[in-house]
Design a protein around this motif. Structure first.
Motif, short mmCIF file in Angstrom:
data_model
loop_
_atom_site.label_atom_id
_atom_site.label_comp_id
_atom_site.label_asym_id
_atom_site.label_seq_id
_atom_site.Cartn_x
_atom_site.Cartn_y
_atom_site.Cartn_z
N ARG A 119 0.85 -0.99 -0.13
CA ARG A 119 -0.19 -0.02 -0.19
C ARG A 119 1.15 1.23 -0.04
O ARG A 119 1.04 2.07 -0.48
N TYR A 120 1.77 1.30 0.78
CA TYR A 120 3.20 2.20 0.44
C TYR A 120 3.77 2.73 -0.19
O TYR A 120 3.79 3.75 -0.81
N VAL A 121 4.25 1.73 -1.30
CA VAL A 121 5.12 2.01 -2.13
C VAL A 121 3.71 2.18 -3.13
O VAL A 121 4.10 2.91 -4.19
N VAL A 122 2.76 1.55 -3.40
CA VAL A 122 1.88 3.03 -4.32
C VAL A 122 1.52 3.59 -4.06
O VAL A 122 1.51 4.55 -5.46
N ALA A 123 1.86 3.93 -3.13
CA ALA A 123 1.04 5.69 -2.45
C ALA A 123 2.55 6.13 -2.99
O ALA A 123 2.19 7.74 -3.60
N ALA A 124 3.80 5.98 -3.22
CA ALA A 124 4.80 6.61 -3.31
C ALA A 124 4.66 6.74 -4.63
O ALA A 124 5.33 7.87 -5.44
N ILE A 125 4.12 6.30 -5.54
CA ILE A 125 4.68 5.99 -6.94
C ILE A 125 3.00 7.21 -7.42
O ILE A 125 4.07 7.26 -7.60
N GLY A 126 2.62 7.21 -6.64
CA GLY A 126 0.95 8.22 -6.51
C GLY A 126 2.00 8.91 -6.30
O GLY A 126 1.59 9.92 -6.90
N GLY A 136 1.81 12.17 -8.74
CA GLY A 136 1.58 13.28 -8.88
C GLY A 136 2.33 14.98 -8.50
O GLY A 136 1.83 15.96 -9.24
N LEU A 137 3.40 13.98 -8.02
CA LEU A 137 3.66 16.19 -8.10
C LEU A 137 4.77 16.01 -9.08
O LEU A 137 4.79 17.54 -10.38
N LEU A 138 5.17 15.05 -10.12
CA LEU A 138 5.55 15.01 -11.41
C LEU A 138 4.44 16.22 -13.17
O LEU A 138 5.06 17.09 -13.35
N VAL A 139 3.10 15.22 -12.63
CA VAL A 139 1.85 16.14 -12.99
C VAL A 139 1.98 18.08 -12.86
O VAL A 139 1.92 18.40 -14.06
N LEU A 140 1.86 17.37 -11.31
CA LEU A 140 2.20 19.33 -10.65
C LEU A 140 3.06 20.22 -11.03
O LEU A 140 2.91 21.51 -11.75
N PHE A 160 -2.32 17.62 -8.13
CA PHE A 160 -2.19 17.81 -6.44
C PHE A 160 -2.69 16.99 -6.44
O PHE A 160 -2.83 16.80 -4.70
N ALA A 161 -4.41 16.78 -7.17
CA ALA A 161 -5.36 15.76 -7.24
C ALA A 161 -4.61 14.29 -6.36
O ALA A 161 -5.40 13.80 -6.02
N VAL A 162 -4.05 14.36 -7.53
CA VAL A 162 -3.11 12.75 -8.33
C VAL A 162 -2.48 12.70 -6.00
O VAL A 162 -2.75 11.25 -5.59
N MET A 163 -1.45 13.70 -6.27
CA MET A 163 -0.58 13.37 -5.06
C MET A 163 -1.95 13.19 -3.32
O MET A 163 -0.80 12.69 -2.55
N PHE A 164 -2.97 14.23 -3.50
CA PHE A 164 -3.55 13.85 -2.34
C PHE A 164 -4.57 12.93 -2.08
O PHE A 164 -4.16 12.40 -1.31
N ALA A 165 -5.12 12.15 -3.31
CA ALA A 165 -5.06 11.16 -3.29
C ALA A 165 -4.14 9.75 -2.67
O ALA A 165 -4.66 8.86 -2.16
N ALA A 166 -3.06 9.75 -3.23
CA ALA A 166 -1.98 9.14 -2.94
C ALA A 166 -1.90 8.84 -1.93
O ALA A 166 -1.83 7.87 -0.53
N ALA A 167 -1.39 9.82 -0.77
CA ALA A 167 -1.49 10.27 0.05
C ALA A 167 -2.96 9.47 1.56
O ALA A 167 -2.47 8.85 2.53
N ALA A 168 -3.65 9.98 0.79
CA ALA A 168 -4.94 10.01 1.60
C ALA A 168 -5.15 8.14 1.65
O ALA A 168 -5.53 7.07 2.89
N TRP A 169 -5.21 7.64 0.52
CA TRP A 169 -5.48 6.27 0.46
C TRP A 169 -4.33 5.74 1.50
O TRP A 169 -4.46 4.43 1.69
N ALA A 170 -3.13 5.60 1.47
CA ALA A 170 -1.95 5.44 1.96
C ALA A 170 -2.44 5.37 3.76
O ALA A 170 -2.50 4.25 4.40
N PHE A 171 -3.08 6.23 4.34
CA PHE A 171 -3.21 6.55 5.66
C PHE A 171 -4.55 5.98 5.97
O PHE A 171 -4.91 6.21 7.35
N ALA A 172 -5.39 5.87 5.48
CA ALA A 172 -6.79 6.16 5.23
C ALA A 172 -7.29 4.75 5.84
O ALA A 172 -7.97 5.10 6.78
#
Length: 132
Positions: free
Chosen positions: A39-46, A50-54, A70-82
């Protein structure tokens, strides 16, 4: 080198004493401690994507692309810790014979909340009465 019978008995007594004194700590020490690494690896990739797209959106002066990044970055972080698994607490107390006594079930629902609110109201009333 294996433990002697005496050492094994002493170790079991120490385990029972620890479990009866602090069951939450004993449960924490007995848990496997596995974390959802994938989960954390996929979130880090997300986050990286997201940072590259930003940055791409900022370089091209395209606000929409930046917001999507930014939305991709936020979603990846939220998914990692949700959905981080939490400890359920101790299963019970260990008796002297080594068996485990189940912990009593908690009452949930309206009664628990009503009790909490009643305590808050009583505390509020006491504070208000002391101020007079």
């Amino acid at each position: 080198m294996p433990l002697s019978e005496y050492e094994q008995r002493v170790l079991e007594q120490m385990e029972r004493a620890l479990t009866s004194d602090d069951p939450r700590l004993a449960n924490t020490l007995q848990s496997s401690g596995r974390r959802p690494v994938a989960r954390y690896v996929v979130a880090a990739i997300g986050l990286i994507v997201g940072l590259l797209v930003l940055v791409l959106g900022a370089a091209k002066s395209n606000v929409i692309v930046g917001v999507v990044g930014f939305a991709v970055m936020f979603a990846a972080a939220a998914w990692a810790f949700a959905f981080v698994p939490r400890s359920r607490g101790p299963a019970g107390a260990v008796r002297d014979d080594g068996s485990v006594a189940a912990r009593p079930a908690r009452k949930r629902g309206r009664q628990g909340r009503a009790g909490l609110m009643a305590r808050f109201e009583a505390r509020w009333d006491r504070r208000r009465d002391l101020g007079r």
